[in-house]
Structures are given as structure tokens and as C-alpha cells.
Design a protein around this motif. Structure first.
Motif, short mmCIF file in Angstrom:
data_model
loop_
_atom_site.label_atom_id
_atom_site.label_comp_id
_atom_site.label_asym_id
_atom_site.label_seq_id
_atom_site.Cartn_x
_atom_site.Cartn_y
_atom_site.Cartn_z
N LEU A 264 -1.98 -4.13 103.77
CA LEU A 264 -2.24 -5.37 103.14
C LEU A 264 -3.78 -5.83 103.21
CD1 LEU A 264 -1.21 -8.01 101.58
CD2 LEU A 264 -0.68 -8.97 103.75
N LEU A 265 -4.50 -5.28 104.26
CA LEU A 265 -5.72 -5.55 104.56
C LEU A 265 -6.50 -4.98 103.45
CD1 LEU A 265 -8.13 -6.95 106.00
CD2 LEU A 265 -7.90 -5.13 107.63
N SER A 266 -6.13 -3.61 103.38
CA SER A 266 -7.05 -2.67 102.29
C SER A 266 -6.89 -3.27 100.98
CB SER A 266 -6.55 -1.10 102.60
OG SER A 266 -6.90 -0.73 103.69
N VAL A 267 -5.76 -3.49 100.50
CA VAL A 267 -5.54 -4.14 99.34
C VAL A 267 -6.07 -5.24 99.00
CG1 VAL A 267 -3.55 -5.28 97.76
CG2 VAL A 267 -2.89 -2.96 99.08
N PHE A 268 -6.27 -6.26 99.99
CA PHE A 268 -7.12 -7.74 100.03
C PHE A 268 -8.38 -7.50 99.79
CE2 PHE A 268 -9.46 -10.87 102.16
CZ PHE A 268 -9.22 -11.85 101.48
N LEU A 269 -9.24 -6.58 100.53
CA LEU A 269 -10.31 -6.08 100.40
C LEU A 269 -10.80 -5.31 99.05
CD1 LEU A 269 -11.24 -5.29 104.20
CD2 LEU A 269 -11.74 -7.45 102.93
N GLY A 270 -10.00 -4.40 98.90
CA GLY A 270 -10.33 -3.61 97.73
C GLY A 270 -10.07 -4.58 96.40
N ASP A 271 -9.20 -5.36 96.18
CA ASP A 271 -9.02 -6.45 95.19
C ASP A 271 -9.89 -7.13 95.12
OD1 ASP A 271 -6.93 -4.67 94.46
OD2 ASP A 271 -5.19 -6.29 95.01
N PRO B 199 -25.12 -6.76 89.14
CA PRO B 199 -24.18 -7.25 90.31
C PRO B 199 -22.82 -6.80 90.22
CG PRO B 199 -24.69 -9.02 89.09
CD PRO B 199 -25.51 -8.14 88.34
N PHE B 200 -22.48 -6.52 88.98
CA PHE B 200 -21.18 -5.90 88.76
C PHE B 200 -21.20 -4.52 89.53
CE2 PHE B 200 -17.83 -3.30 86.47
CZ PHE B 200 -16.90 -3.92 86.45
N LEU B 201 -22.03 -3.65 88.92
CA LEU B 201 -22.04 -2.13 89.24
C LEU B 201 -22.54 -1.92 90.84
CD1 LEU B 201 -23.61 -0.68 86.05
CD2 LEU B 201 -21.25 -0.49 86.76
N ALA B 202 -23.21 -3.19 91.27
CA ALA B 202 -23.75 -3.18 92.70
C ALA B 202 -22.44 -3.27 93.38
CB ALA B 202 -24.81 -4.05 93.03
N CYS B 203 -21.46 -3.98 93.05
CA CYS B 203 -20.24 -4.06 93.93
C CYS B 203 -19.28 -2.97 93.90
CB CYS B 203 -19.30 -5.40 93.35
SG CYS B 203 -20.06 -6.79 93.57
N ILE B 204 -19.31 -2.11 92.67
CA ILE B 204 -18.30 -1.33 92.57
C ILE B 204 -18.87 0.09 92.75
CG2 ILE B 204 -17.25 0.04 90.58
CD1 ILE B 204 -16.25 -2.93 91.18
N HIS B 205 -20.44 -0.04 92.50
CA HIS B 205 -20.96 1.53 92.90
C HIS B 205 -21.51 1.69 94.16
CE1 HIS B 205 -21.07 3.14 88.42
NE2 HIS B 205 -19.93 2.90 88.85
N VAL B 206 -21.89 0.40 94.89
CA VAL B 206 -22.54 0.51 96.22
C VAL B 206 -21.44 0.02 97.24
CG1 VAL B 206 -24.39 -0.27 97.50
CG2 VAL B 206 -24.98 0.23 95.05
N VAL B 207 -21.03 -1.31 97.13
CA VAL B 207 -20.14 -1.67 98.31
C VAL B 207 -18.99 -0.95 98.20
CG1 VAL B 207 -18.94 -3.87 98.82
CG2 VAL B 207 -20.97 -4.14 97.92
N GLN B 208 -18.26 -0.69 97.24
CA GLN B 208 -16.92 0.18 97.19
C GLN B 208 -16.99 1.43 97.84
OE1 GLN B 208 -13.32 0.70 94.33
NE2 GLN B 208 -15.33 1.70 93.46
#
Length: 257
Positions: free
Chosen positions: A185-192, A163-172
């Protein structure tokens, strides 16, 4: 809250194999695709994201029937490898910012795939699994006649890494160009938030893995990392540091995407 499950003293399988014998048996099954349960492996992957506790109930059941916690079916590993190939391809396409050149895509893909497999997954997994295997066997055991299998520690890493890589390699990558690639601020919030979610998944699933062993105590200490992650997340938001943008820029420079 730790999972409390009782394992009977007499298991359904009396066979006791050494760690080396278990590894050899596991590797031999890699050549036998017809004997792998891919449907169940896919079920595990889905539930690691939506209901990870269900996955660890099966690990305890395996101990009762096969006298080991670690996986004996490499189907999960094969599907995980396929996932890494597809996610690396997705990242290569979504993060490529230069002229569209086929050879550039191919070179970037293979460099990114090699890094993902041998560093993000296997290399990091060997270090974390060995460290936690040593730590839990020396400090967390309440029954010194039982010990944590190294193979099970590595399985916990694989479970948490998916699930870690699913977030970083798919959702991101899916949301990067239109949503995350900005300093507002919105991009910072969502990215973090994506990285907070990914790291929290890793910590929580690691906790579930070790807390499902009835002869370990104080496994709730793993959860103390969650407040630290939250505090780091808040600091990053206040500083307006978009972790997603920084990491993707690093990917693009290192792998020439």
C-alpha cells in the motif's frame, strides 16, 4: 484565482511581426549562444517548480516591452533539451534491469531520449498547444481584437511540461527501486502520488498561463480538471494500482531497458 494584470494600449515596442517572422527570428537566435540569457532561463525553471506565478509576471512584462507574450530567447529551450538528455540518462541507468552492458545502455538511452523529445515533449506539445490555442481563441476571448499567439500556447506547454517531466523523469527513477517498485500500500500510495503531483503541476501551470492574458475569460475552467485528477487518484489507491510500476514496466519493455 485568475491573475488580473492590465496591459497598456500603447506598448513599449511598436514593432509588429507576423507569426512566421517571429518564428524565424527565434530560430536564428538558436545559433547565437552568446546572446542567450541562460541565467534567466534557469531562474524560470526553478520558479516553475517553486513559484510559477513569478514566471508569468515576466511574460506579461515582455508583452509591454516587446509586443509579444511568447519567448524570443531560445535559452529556455536549450536548457530544457539538456535536461531531457540528463533525465533520459538517469532513467536508462535506474530502470535497466538486465545484465550491465554498455551497448545496451547506449541503445536504450537513445531510444528513450528520442521518445521523450519527439513524443512526450514536442509531439504532445504540438497537439495540446494547438488544441488549447484553438479553444481559447474561439471560446474564451472577451476582446475579439486580441488573440492568443500559438507560440505562447506552446510556451505554456513547455512551462507545464518541465515540472511534469521533473517528477516523472527525476523523482520517480531516484526512488523507484527501493521505494516504488512494490505492490504494498505504501508503494502504491507514493507511486500514484508522484503522478498526481505531476499532472496537477501541468494543469495549474497551464491555467496560470492562460489566466495571465487579460482578454481571456472563464479561464478557471482549466482548474476543473484537478478534481477529476483527485478522483482518479483515489480510485487507483482503492484498486491498489501502482501507476509508477506499470509505467516503468512499459518503459522497460518498449525501450529494452
Amino acid at each position: 484565482m485568475a491573475i488580473t494584470l492590465t496591459i497598456p494600449s500603447t506598448y513599449g515596442c511598436s514593432e509588429r511581426l507576423s507569426a512566421a517572422a517571429k518564428r524565424w527570428r527565434f530560430l536564428r537566435r538558436l545559433k547565437r549562444y552568446d546572446q542567450m540569457d541562460f541565467q534567466f532561463a534557469a531562474w524560470q525553471m526553478v520558479n516553475l517548480i517553486i513559484a510559477p506565478r513569478k514566471v508569468y509576471r515576466h511574460f506579461v512584462s515582455r508583452k509591454e516591452t516587446k509586443n509579444q507574450f511568447a519567448r524570443d530567447d531560445p535559452a529556455f529551450l536549450v536548457l530544457f533539451a539538456g535536461f531531457l538528455c540528463l533525465s533520459s540518462a538517469l532513467m536508462t541507468v535506474m530502470f535497466h534491469h538486465g545484465p550491465v552492458q554498455f551497448l545496451g545502455y547506449v541503445a536504450g538511452f537513445f531510444k528513450l531520449l528520442a521518445w521523450t523529445v519527439f513524443v512526450d515533449c514536442i509531439g504532445t506539445g504540438l497537439l495540446i498547444a494547438t488544441a488549447l490555442w484553438t479553444l481559447t481563441n474561439h471560446l474564451f476571448r472577451s476582446d475579439l481584437t486580441q488573440d492568443v499567439e500559438w507560440g505562447y500556447s506552446f510556451d505554456i506547454h513547455l512551462n507545464a511540461a518541465f515540472p511534469f517531466l521533473a517528477c516523472i523523469h527525476v523523482v520517480q527513477p531516484l526512488f523507484y527501486e527501493n521505494v516504488l517498485n512494490s505492490t504494498n500500500l505504501l508503494s502504491v500510495f507514493l507511486g500514484d502520488t508522484i503522478y498526481l503531483l505531476a499532472c496537477s503541476y501541468y494543469v495549474y501551470i497551464t491555467f496560470l498561463g492562460y489566466s495571465s492574458l487579460p482578454y481571456l475569460r472563464n479561464t478557471k475552467r482549466f482548474l476543473t480538471l484537478l478534481p477529476l485528477l483527485l478522483a482518479t487518484y483515489v480510485v487507483c489507491i482503492v484498486m491498489q494500482w501502482n501507476i509508477s510500476r506499470t509505467v516503468v514496466s512499459l518503459y522497460q519493455s518498449v525501450f529494452a531497458l
